[in-house]
Design a protein around this motif. Structure first.
Motif, PDB file in Angstrom:
ATOM      1  N   LEU A   1      16.734   8.950  -5.908  1.00 31.18           N
ATOM      2  CA  LEU A   1      16.199   8.894  -4.968  1.00 31.18           C
ATOM      3  C   LEU A   1      15.238   7.761  -4.638  1.00 31.18           C
ATOM      4  O   LEU A   1      14.700   7.232  -5.120  1.00 31.18           O
ATOM      5  N   PRO A   2      14.986   7.684  -3.487  1.00 34.04           N
ATOM      6  CA  PRO A   2      14.522   5.993  -3.146  1.00 34.04           C
ATOM      7  C   PRO A   2      12.655   6.473  -2.851  1.00 34.04           C
ATOM      8  O   PRO A   2      12.314   6.436  -1.693  1.00 34.04           O
ATOM      9  N   THR A   3      12.561   6.480  -4.131  1.00 34.21           N
ATOM     10  CA  THR A   3      10.459   6.927  -3.923  1.00 34.21           C
ATOM     11  C   THR A   3      10.029   5.125  -5.198  1.00 34.21           C
ATOM     12  O   THR A   3       9.311   5.511  -4.855  1.00 34.21           O
ATOM     13  N   TYR A   4      10.347   4.466  -5.700  1.00 35.35           N
ATOM     14  CA  TYR A   4      10.547   3.650  -6.747  1.00 35.35           C
ATOM     15  C   TYR A   4       9.966   2.360  -5.605  1.00 35.35           C
ATOM     16  O   TYR A   4      10.199   1.932  -4.883  1.00 35.35           O
ATOM     17  N   PRO A   5       8.331   2.085  -5.939  1.00 37.28           N
ATOM     18  CA  PRO A   5       7.862   1.281  -5.518  1.00 37.28           C
ATOM     19  C   PRO A   5       8.716   0.199  -4.867  1.00 37.28           C
ATOM     20  O   PRO A   5       9.047  -0.179  -3.614  1.00 37.28           O
TER      21      PRO A   5
ATOM     22  N   MET B   1       0.809  -1.448   0.645  1.00 39.05           N
ATOM     23  CA  MET B   1       0.157  -0.058  -0.165  1.00 39.05           C
ATOM     24  C   MET B   1       1.034   1.770   0.242  1.00 39.05           C
ATOM     25  O   MET B   1       0.695   2.082  -0.714  1.00 39.05           O
ATOM     26  N   ILE B   2       1.140   0.868   0.661  1.00 35.61           N
ATOM     27  CA  ILE B   2       2.943   2.171   0.463  1.00 35.61           C
ATOM     28  C   ILE B   2       3.351   3.094  -0.632  1.00 35.61           C
ATOM     29  O   ILE B   2       3.292   4.031  -0.810  1.00 35.61           O
ATOM     30  N   GLY B   3       3.861   1.677  -1.237  1.00 27.32           N
ATOM     31  CA  GLY B   3       4.520   1.253  -2.861  1.00 27.32           C
ATOM     32  C   GLY B   3       3.075   2.011  -3.520  1.00 27.32           C
ATOM     33  O   GLY B   3       3.204   2.860  -4.774  1.00 27.32           O
TER      34      GLY B   3
ATOM     35  N   ASP C   1      12.236  -0.006  -4.531  1.00 25.59           N
ATOM     36  CA  ASP C   1      12.912   0.102  -3.484  1.00 25.59           C
ATOM     37  C   ASP C   1      12.008   0.695  -1.960  1.00 25.59           C
ATOM     38  O   ASP C   1      12.744   0.215  -0.838  1.00 25.59           O
ATOM     39  N   LEU C   2      11.081   0.995  -2.041  1.00 30.40           N
ATOM     40  CA  LEU C   2      10.034   1.169  -0.833  1.00 30.40           C
ATOM     41  C   LEU C   2       9.910  -0.107  -0.115  1.00 30.40           C
ATOM     42  O   LEU C   2      10.166  -0.095   0.752  1.00 30.40           O
TER      43      LEU C   2
ATOM     44  N   ILE D   1      17.352   3.912   4.073  1.00 32.43           N
ATOM     45  CA  ILE D   1      17.056   5.563   3.494  1.00 32.43           C
ATOM     46  C   ILE D   1      17.990   6.297   4.402  1.00 32.43           C
ATOM     47  O   ILE D   1      17.901   6.357   5.794  1.00 32.43           O
ATOM     48  N   GLY D   2      19.232   7.494   3.782  1.00 28.68           N
ATOM     49  CA  GLY D   2      20.035   7.890   5.099  1.00 28.68           C
ATOM     50  C   GLY D   2      19.130   9.192   5.228  1.00 28.68           C
ATOM     51  O   GLY D   2      18.055   9.477   5.015  1.00 28.68           O
ATOM     52  N   ARG D   3      20.255   9.656   6.295  1.00 31.19           N
ATOM     53  CA  ARG D   3      19.702  11.118   6.829  1.00 31.19           C
ATOM     54  C   ARG D   3      19.548  11.652   5.953  1.00 31.19           C
ATOM     55  O   ARG D   3      18.722  13.033   6.188  1.00 31.19           O
ATOM     56  N   PHE D   4      20.443  12.196   4.897  1.00 28.23           N
ATOM     57  CA  PHE D   4      20.705  13.239   4.117  1.00 28.23           C
ATOM     58  C   PHE D   4      19.410  12.411   2.694  1.00 28.23           C
ATOM     59  O   PHE D   4      19.203  13.193   1.330  1.00 28.23           O
ATOM     60  N   VAL D   5      18.884  10.939   2.838  1.00 28.27           N
ATOM     61  CA  VAL D   5      17.908  10.147   1.873  1.00 28.27           C
ATOM     62  C   VAL D   5      18.557  10.288   0.575  1.00 28.27           C
ATOM     63  O   VAL D   5      18.518   8.977   0.301  1.00 28.27           O
ATOM     64  N   ILE D   6      19.812  10.976  -0.121  1.00 29.19           N
ATOM     65  CA  ILE D   6      20.521  10.542  -0.961  1.00 29.19           C
ATOM     66  C   ILE D   6      21.158   9.052  -1.093  1.00 29.19           C
ATOM     67  O   ILE D   6      21.331   8.679  -2.139  1.00 29.19           O
ATOM     68  N   ASN D   7      20.952   9.122   0.501  1.00 26.88           N
ATOM     69  CA  ASN D   7      22.079   8.474   1.054  1.00 26.88           C
ATOM     70  C   ASN D   7      21.878   7.081   1.174  1.00 26.88           C
ATOM     71  O   ASN D   7      21.736   6.993   2.853  1.00 26.88           O
ATOM     72  N   HIS D   8      21.414   6.341   0.099  1.00 25.39           N
ATOM     73  CA  HIS D   8      20.910   5.172   0.435  1.00 25.39           C
ATOM     74  C   HIS D   8      21.284   3.680   0.043  1.00 25.39           C
ATOM     75  O   HIS D   8      22.835   3.938  -0.571  1.00 25.39           O
ATOM     76  N   SER D   9      21.049   2.864   0.506  1.00 23.61           N
ATOM     77  CA  SER D   9      21.560   1.507   0.257  1.00 23.61           C
ATOM     78  C   SER D   9      21.770   1.442  -1.799  1.00 23.61           C
ATOM     79  O   SER D   9      22.554   0.720  -1.775  1.00 23.61           O
ATOM     80  N   PHE D  10      20.649   2.039  -2.255  1.00 24.45           N
ATOM     81  CA  PHE D  10      20.470   1.659  -3.506  1.00 24.45           C
ATOM     82  C   PHE D  10      21.303   2.503  -4.824  1.00 24.45           C
ATOM     83  O   PHE D  10      21.427   2.314  -5.528  1.00 24.45           O
TER      84      PHE D  10
END
Length: 167
Positions: free
Chosen positions: A113-117, A26-28, A119-120, A133-142
């Protein structure tokens, strides 16, 4: 099928919304609908202006085509839409078709940006805490694996196009 499963197996419907798979899905769904509306509004209203700016940048710096393609694919969350919007502009301003084909891997900008379903969902499903998801959003695992993958793919595309005399 979902309705049949609920009826035949007599599933407790109150427990469905508490399930992690349901919540992640549902989040996706909500995220995709929100991004779709936002990008259509933003790009639909300013498509001509965006194409003018992009064409001037790519006309002066042909290497910027790959970066523009990457960013547009992120904003529209669609590889096909990015190619449909940017390839005609590149062809119209004289970018070599081989360079356009060699830069095709850059149309995968979802990871910025981790906004794709997917990724989420991966972040939601991960119990170990390694996907985040990192503190600055762009520093995430992907970000690092995909940045390396797209960059290396484009570079090899350019090398192969140059080797065979297309560039």
């Amino acid at each position: 099928m979902g309705c049949l499963i609920i009826i035949l197996i007599k599933t407790n419907t109150a427990s469905i919304s508490k399930n992690e798979v349901y919540r992640s899905g549902m989040i996706g769904c909500v995220e995709v609908k929100g991004m779709e509306g936002m990008t259509e509004t933003m790009f639909g209203a300013k498509m001509y202006e965006n194409q003018c700016v992009v064409s001037e940048l790519v006309k002066e710096y042909h290497w910027a085509y790959a970066i523009v393609l990457l960013l547009v694919s992120k904003f529209v969350n669609s590889q096909a839409a990015a190619l449909v919007a940017i390839v005609p502009v590149a062809l119209a301003i004289g970018v070599v078709p081989a360079y356009i084909v060699a830069s095709a891997p850059a149309c995968y900008g979802y990871y910025i940006l981790p906004t794709y379903p997917s990724d989420l969902a991966a972040i939601q499903f991960d119990r170990s805490g390694t996907t985040h998801i990192g503190r600055f959003v762009i520093n995430h695992s992907f970000i690092l694996p995909w940045l390396i993958g797209v960059s290396v793919s484009c570079v090899f595309g350019w090398i192969f196009a140059a080797m065979y005399g297309f560039l």
